[in-house]
Each structure stands twice: as structure tokens, then as C-alpha cells.
Design an enzyme around this catalytic site. Structure first.
Site, PDB file in Angstrom:
ATOM      1  N   TYR A   1       1.951  24.450 -13.434  1.00 54.37           N
ATOM      2  CA  TYR A   1       1.158  23.260 -13.340  1.00 54.37           C
ATOM      3  C   TYR A   1       0.017  23.111 -12.368  1.00 54.37           C
ATOM      4  O   TYR A   1       0.211  23.501 -11.150  1.00 54.37           O
ATOM      5  CB  TYR A   1       1.879  22.017 -13.233  1.00 54.37           C
ATOM      6  CG  TYR A   1       0.892  20.773 -13.057  1.00 54.37           C
ATOM      7  CD1 TYR A   1       0.517  20.164 -14.312  1.00 54.37           C
ATOM      8  CD2 TYR A   1       0.687  19.996 -11.713  1.00 54.37           C
ATOM      9  CE1 TYR A   1      -0.407  18.940 -14.294  1.00 54.37           C
ATOM     10  CE2 TYR A   1      -0.147  18.884 -11.737  1.00 54.37           C
ATOM     11  CZ  TYR A   1      -0.565  18.369 -12.962  1.00 54.37           C
ATOM     12  OH  TYR A   1      -1.290  17.153 -12.911  1.00 54.37           O
TER      13      TYR A   1
ATOM     14  N   PHE B   1       3.836  12.576  -4.264  1.00 51.19           N
ATOM     15  CA  PHE B   1       2.482  11.807  -3.999  1.00 51.19           C
ATOM     16  C   PHE B   1       2.249  10.290  -4.291  1.00 51.19           C
ATOM     17  O   PHE B   1       1.693   9.736  -4.087  1.00 51.19           O
ATOM     18  CB  PHE B   1       1.303  12.539  -5.059  1.00 51.19           C
ATOM     19  CG  PHE B   1       1.897  12.679  -6.586  1.00 51.19           C
ATOM     20  CD1 PHE B   1       2.039  11.504  -7.160  1.00 51.19           C
ATOM     21  CD2 PHE B   1       2.355  13.707  -7.103  1.00 51.19           C
ATOM     22  CE1 PHE B   1       2.396  11.484  -8.461  1.00 51.19           C
ATOM     23  CE2 PHE B   1       2.953  13.995  -7.903  1.00 51.19           C
ATOM     24  CZ  PHE B   1       3.004  12.659  -9.030  1.00 51.19           C
TER      25      PHE B   1
ATOM     26  N   ARG C   1       6.566 -24.988  18.556  1.00 53.49           N
ATOM     27  CA  ARG C   1       7.999 -24.540  19.287  1.00 53.49           C
ATOM     28  C   ARG C   1       8.375 -23.287  18.464  1.00 53.49           C
ATOM     29  O   ARG C   1       9.221 -22.651  18.721  1.00 53.49           O
ATOM     30  CB  ARG C   1       9.269 -25.686  18.839  1.00 53.49           C
ATOM     31  CG  ARG C   1      10.460 -25.515  19.013  1.00 53.49           C
ATOM     32  CD  ARG C   1      11.058 -26.886  19.146  1.00 53.49           C
ATOM     33  NE  ARG C   1      10.774 -27.899  17.974  1.00 53.49           N
ATOM     34  CZ  ARG C   1      11.500 -28.474  17.106  1.00 53.49           C
ATOM     35  NH1 ARG C   1      12.605 -28.128  16.873  1.00 53.49           N
ATOM     36  NH2 ARG C   1      10.815 -29.397  16.390  1.00 53.49           N
TER      37      ARG C   1
ATOM     38  N   TYR D   1       6.592 -28.056  14.863  1.00 51.96           N
ATOM     39  CA  TYR D   1       7.183 -26.623  14.692  1.00 51.96           C
ATOM     40  C   TYR D   1       6.119 -25.627  14.900  1.00 51.96           C
ATOM     41  O   TYR D   1       6.398 -24.259  15.276  1.00 51.96           O
ATOM     42  CB  TYR D   1       7.360 -26.432  13.025  1.00 51.96           C
ATOM     43  CG  TYR D   1       8.663 -26.994  12.523  1.00 51.96           C
ATOM     44  CD1 TYR D   1       9.484 -27.647  13.521  1.00 51.96           C
ATOM     45  CD2 TYR D   1       9.066 -26.635  11.330  1.00 51.96           C
ATOM     46  CE1 TYR D   1      10.751 -28.208  12.949  1.00 51.96           C
ATOM     47  CE2 TYR D   1      10.370 -27.327  10.802  1.00 51.96           C
ATOM     48  CZ  TYR D   1      11.156 -27.943  11.731  1.00 51.96           C
ATOM     49  OH  TYR D   1      12.219 -28.578  11.056  1.00 51.96           O
TER      50      TYR D   1
ATOM     51  N   GLU E   1       1.075   9.377 -16.701  1.00 46.10           N
ATOM     52  CA  GLU E   1       1.078   8.757 -15.189  1.00 46.10           C
ATOM     53  C   GLU E   1       1.383   7.125 -15.587  1.00 46.10           C
ATOM     54  O   GLU E   1       0.552   6.286 -15.424  1.00 46.10           O
ATOM     55  CB  GLU E   1      -0.116   8.802 -14.373  1.00 46.10           C
ATOM     56  CG  GLU E   1      -0.265  10.274 -13.967  1.00 46.10           C
ATOM     57  CD  GLU E   1      -1.425  10.959 -13.308  1.00 46.10           C
ATOM     58  OE1 GLU E   1      -2.337   9.967 -13.162  1.00 46.10           O
ATOM     59  OE2 GLU E   1      -1.775  11.983 -13.185  1.00 46.10           O
TER      60      GLU E   1
ATOM     61  N   ASN F   1      -4.351  15.580  -4.336  1.00 44.24           N
ATOM     62  CA  ASN F   1      -3.186  15.204  -4.514  1.00 44.24           C
ATOM     63  C   ASN F   1      -2.418  14.658  -3.351  1.00 44.24           C
ATOM     64  O   ASN F   1      -1.843  15.604  -2.665  1.00 44.24           O
ATOM     65  CB  ASN F   1      -2.301  16.174  -5.073  1.00 44.24           C
ATOM     66  CG  ASN F   1      -1.663  15.722  -6.534  1.00 44.24           C
ATOM     67  OD1 ASN F   1      -1.377  14.505  -6.617  1.00 44.24           O
ATOM     68  ND2 ASN F   1      -1.830  16.310  -7.666  1.00 44.24           N
TER      69      ASN F   1
ATOM     70  N   HIS G   1     -12.769  13.792 -11.022  1.00 47.05           N
ATOM     71  CA  HIS G   1     -12.058  12.974 -10.665  1.00 47.05           C
ATOM     72  C   HIS G   1     -13.018  12.367  -9.508  1.00 47.05           C
ATOM     73  O   HIS G   1     -12.385  11.214  -9.047  1.00 47.05           O
ATOM     74  CB  HIS G   1     -10.900  13.752  -9.724  1.00 47.05           C
ATOM     75  CG  HIS G   1      -9.978  13.957 -10.750  1.00 47.05           C
ATOM     76  ND1 HIS G   1     -10.147  14.894 -11.951  1.00 47.05           N
ATOM     77  CD2 HIS G   1      -8.542  13.731 -10.784  1.00 47.05           C
ATOM     78  CE1 HIS G   1      -8.831  14.937 -12.705  1.00 47.05           C
ATOM     79  NE2 HIS G   1      -7.883  14.406 -11.937  1.00 47.05           N
TER      80      HIS G   1
END
Length: 512
Positions: free
Chosen positions: A54, A331, A286, A283, A417, A197, A84
Site C-alpha cells: 500500500y 494515524f 468558595r 459558590y 475511511e 500521513n 490532497h
């Protein structure tokens, strides 16, 4: 720090901060070159053998079963980077991009990516020549890591794409490389994939956020103590024995800080033995250590996650020392996305409780004899009324941003994916939450300083005196209304920078 040396074991958080926010030189340790050379030899052997692996001899994502002929594998890597680099939107800040680049160098230097040393050296050259790629804010799903942002960085190595100009403008990468005396890189098999990646973008933002949150959580103790002092609150809820019986470490640290900050104050002395004084504070006063302390403990968890990621191999596929090249899911950004979302929730609440103290300081019915909206002449003047409006609006925005991004997966790449982390979105919005927290603490600081000034002639604590001095020129003395926005910007800078904390620590000792 003048030099950051990238070792085969990685880099430290301090290294990332120094490179991201400074101009330190980055160098590769010779042992990193050896590690990369060894892993590259394994990839070269696979290329020569012709077996399908791959990203080396196949396409990517849903195209993982598409075989690529040997003569087109370099073309494959270049095409990967170009396709990309598909982000849109405003550019990410310089510090984020530089952190991401150093972390990608770190990843390559671990010797599990199968790239030639010259690829990592080319990225180091960009850092050392202050060439910062233009990385759009939208594009990453935190799926196969930060694919689009890292591709925009890698594209500059090829002499393509854009870099950030001096004024933040787009500059052609080829021109920037030429001016820096750098040459484009031609990629070999596996190298394009190795450049994109990984979790480097989200990890870089998380490391920057961790550093900022650590400072802001301490400053939250400071502004809380000043507000409590100005409202004539009690120091007794912060006694150490009360926090030893609920042993959350962050809570104990915040309580100790606040208790120390309230000492040596004529303001506190003025009501300590007053039987008419309130039996219990609200509150927001405190419970300050319980909220800020829980945020500190959240931060400690996030620091652990980031530390693990800093020594992790997050590439895909990875080259193992025994010669195997294996696909992995390392990844995936889920660990970082979850951590960032958790920290955003905590930081949001630190800001929310600060705004509640501001509201009390401004309310004449609850501020224990301070004038309405901290104006000596309320009516004609509005004092800090609208500063609290601003704080309330920011609290509302932080609550929206605290909604977790990491639960919002969308499938991509032809369902290959099919579960993504949204870690980039989680870490990016975390930075916004922390910037908003800076503003909220600035409003509390300003209101507390005004309150302490109005307690004159009583002398405030050393922390109070330091805060009044830090804001003195910008805020002036209580009086007629002034243009408030510039004062609030000064207060933001006082909160963000280390100077006030350092001045206080010179008087009271180091804060936790």
C-alpha cells in the site's frame, strides 16, 4: 534554547514550543540520518521486488487495490501531494504550521517511514529559513491524520503551492524557495505518503494549547483571589486541611495558590474577625479551587496523551526493522481529539466561573459595599457594566465550542475511511476556547483591580498591588467612564504574558 536537535527518539514539548514560536535552528542528529537510511533501504528492496504494498506500488484510500506500474510511482507520489492539498479558508497561524512541520520531521526521523534523509532535511531547511507554508484552516478530518494540511506543507517542498508572506499574504512557493536559496525536492516511492500521513497538525495545536492552558489556569487562581479579596471574601475555604480530605491534586494546588495570594492584605484583615461577615461565600468564590483544580487534573491527563503521541509512530504503512511493511491505523486522531475536547470543556468552565465572580463584583446588592458597576458615580457613568456583557457573550460562545467535535464522524474515501476523529477540529476550537478564556480572565482582572482600588485606603495583598501596578497606566483610577476597549486589550496582554505572574511570585513565592 538556540538549537533543537531532532533525535531518533523524537522531540520534547519544549522543542516544539521553541520552534513554533521562535526562530531556533533545527538540526538532525546523525543517528536520525542512519535510522532513515536503514528504513529507506527496506523500501527500495520492496520496490525492486515488485510485490504490492500500500502506498508504494498501489493507489491510496479507496484506490488501495489499484496497482501502479514502477515507472509511474514517482508520479504517484507527486500526484498524491497535489490532489490532497485541497484545503480552503484562512491560513493557519505561523506557529501552528511550524509546530506541524517539526513534528513531521520528528515522525520521519523515527526511522519507520522509509524516506530518504534528504526529505526530512528539506523540511528542516524550510524551518531554518523561516519559509512557512500557507495551510488553509479547513481540510482535515483527523482520519489518516491531517492529510490536507500536511499536503499543503509538502507541496512547498516540491516548489509548488503558497507560503505565508511577511504580512500574511499568499506568496508562490517557487519564489520563496528561490529567495531562500533552496531547491525543490523530487519524491521517490512512499515519500509523498510519508509526508502527509500523521497527527502532526492536531498534535502541534494540542501542545501549544497545553502550554497556554497551564499558564491560564494559574492566572485563573490569581484573578479569582483578587476578586475574592475585592469582595471581602473569606480565605478559610482555601485552608489546606479542607482539601486534604478530598485529595484531587489539582484542587489542592489551586486552593494553596488562592490561600497564599490572599495573605498580607489589609483588605482581608479588615473583616476577618467581623461577626457580621457572611458565614459562607457564594459558590463562585468558595468553589474556585474545585473548578480550576478539576481543570488542572484534566490538563494533566491531556499532557499524558500528548507525551505518548510524541514518541509514537503514526505513519501508514510503517517500515518495521525486520523488513516488514505493515498497514496500521496509528494515524487515527481519536486520542488527541478526545483529549482536546475534554480540555475545552474544562477551560470553558474556568471562564464561566470567572464571569460569575465579575457579575458579583458589579452588583451593588452582592459586592459588599462596592459601588454599582464599580463606578464611583454610577448613573451618569456605567463603569464596567458592558465589560460583563462581553464576558457573558464569550462564556456563551465557549459553551458552544465545548460541544465535542470528536463525536462527529463523517465517512470518506468511498467508505474506506468510514470513521474519522475530527481531531483537527477539536484542537483548533480548543485554541479558540483558550483565547476566549484569556479575555474572560482579563475582564475579571480589570474588575478585581477596580474593586481593590475602591477599597482604599486599605492596602491590598502583594498580588493585588502587583495587579494594580500592571494595569495602572491603562486603567487609571476609578472615575468617569473612559473608552474601555483599549483597557481590556491591555488586560488581555497582562493575563497572557508572564510578567504579572512573575511579579507576584517574587512577592509570595512560586505558584503551583
Amino acid at each position: 534554547m538556540s538549537v533543537v536537535t531532532v533525535q531518533p527518539t523524537g522531540v520534547s514539548p519544549a522543542d516544539v514550543l521553541a520552534v513554533a514560536r521562535g526562530t531556533v535552528e533545527v538540526v538532525l542528529d546523525p543517528s536520525t540520518v542512519d535510522a532513515m537510511t536503514t528504513s529507506r533501504a527496506i523500501v527500495d528492496g520492496i520496490v525492486a521486488s515488485g510485490r504490492p504494498v500500500y502506498g508504494v506500488s498501489t493507489g491510496f484510500g479507496a484506490l488501495a487495490n489499484t496497482f501502479v506500474a514502477p515507472e509511474r510511482r514517482a508520479e504517484l507520489q507527486h500526484a498524491l501531494i497535489r490532489s490532497h492539498a485541497a484545503g480552503v479558508g484562512a491560513p493557519m497561524p505561523r506557529e501552528v504550521v511550524r509546530a506541524m512541520m517539526l513534528l513531521r520531521v520528528r515522525s520521519l526521523a523515527l526511522g519507520r517511514s522509509g524516506v530518504r534523509p534528504l526529505v526530512a532535511e528539506a523540511m528542516v531547511d524550510l524551518l531554518n529559513h523561516d519559509v512557512t507554508p500557507w495551510v488553509p484552516e479547513h481540510g482535515s478530518l483527523g482520519a489518516s491524520g491531517d492529510l490536507a494540511p500536511l499536503a499543503h506543507c509538502a507541496l512547498v517542498l516540491l516548489g509548488e503551492g503558497w507560503v505565508l508572506g511577511p504580512a500574511g499574504e499568499q506568496v508562490p512557493a517557487a519564489d520563496a524557495l528561490r529567495r531562500a536559496g533552496l531547491a525543490p525536492v523530487s519524491l521517490a516511492a512512499k515519500e509523498g505518503l510519508a509526508l502527509i500521513n500523521g497527527t502532526d497538525g492536531m498534535l502541534g495545536m494540542l501542545l501549544l494549547a497545553i502550554h497556554d492552558a497551564a499558564h491560564l489556569f494559574t492566572m485563573a487562581d490569581v484573578t479569582a483571589a483578587l476578586a475574592i479579596e475585592a469582595m471581602l471574601g473569606s480565605e478559610r475555604p482555601f485552608l489546606p486541611e479542607l482539601h486534604a480530605i478530598r485529595p484531587h491534586p489539582g484542587q489542592a494546588t489551586s486552593a494553596a495558590n488562592i490561600h497564599r495570594l490572599l495573605q498580607n492584605s489589609a483588605v482581608m484583615d479588615s473583616h476577618r474577625d467581623d461577626l457580621a461577615h457572611a458565614v459562607q461565600d457564594a459558590y463562585s468564590m468558595r468553589c474556585a479551587p474545585q473548578v480550576a483544580g478539576a481543570a488542572r487534573d484534566t490538563l494533566a491527563f491531556v499532557e499524558q496523551v500528548a507525551a505518548r503521541e510524541l514518541v509514537s509512530v503514526v505513519d501508514n504503512p510503517v517500515v518495521l526493522p525486520d523488513g516488514r511493511v505493515e498497514s496500521t491505523g496509528n494515524f487515527h486522531g481519536a486520542p488527541l481529539g478526545f483529549a482536546a475536547d475534554f480540555l475545552a470543556i474544562a477551560a470553558s468552565e474556568v471562564g464561566a466561573i470567572a464571569e460569575r465572580r465579575v457579575d458579583r463584583l458589579l452588583d451593588v446588592t452582592r459586592s459588599r459595599d462596592l459601588p454599582a458597576f464599580l463606578s464611583p458615580d454610577a448613573g451618569v457613568n456605567s463603569g464596567l457594566m458592558i465589560a460583563q456583557y462581553t464576558a457573558a457573550g464569550i462564556v456563551a460562545e465557549n459553551r458552544r465550542l465545548a460541544a465535542p467535535a470528536s463525536v462527529d464522524s463523517l465517512p470518506t474515501s468511498g467508505m474506506q475511511e468510514d470513521h474519522v476523529s475530527m481531531g483537527w477540529a477539536a484542537t483548533k476550537k480548543l485554541r479558540t476556547v483558550l483565547d476566549n478564556l484569556t479575555s474572560l480572565l482579563a475582564v475579571e482582572l480589570l474588575a478585581a483591580v477596580r474593586g481593590l482600588q475602591l477599597r482604599a485606603p486599605l492596602t491590598p495583598s502583594p498580588a493585588g498591588r502587583a495587579a494594580v501596578a500592571a494595569l495602572g497606566e491603562a486603567a487609571g483610577e476609578p472615575g468617569p467612564d473612559v473608552f474601555l476597549a483599549p483597557v481590556m486589550e491591555v488586560a488581555r496582554e497582562v493575563v497572557r504574558s508572564p510578567q504579572l505572574r512573575a511579579a507576584i511570585e517574587r512577592e509570595v513565592g512560586r505558584l503551583g
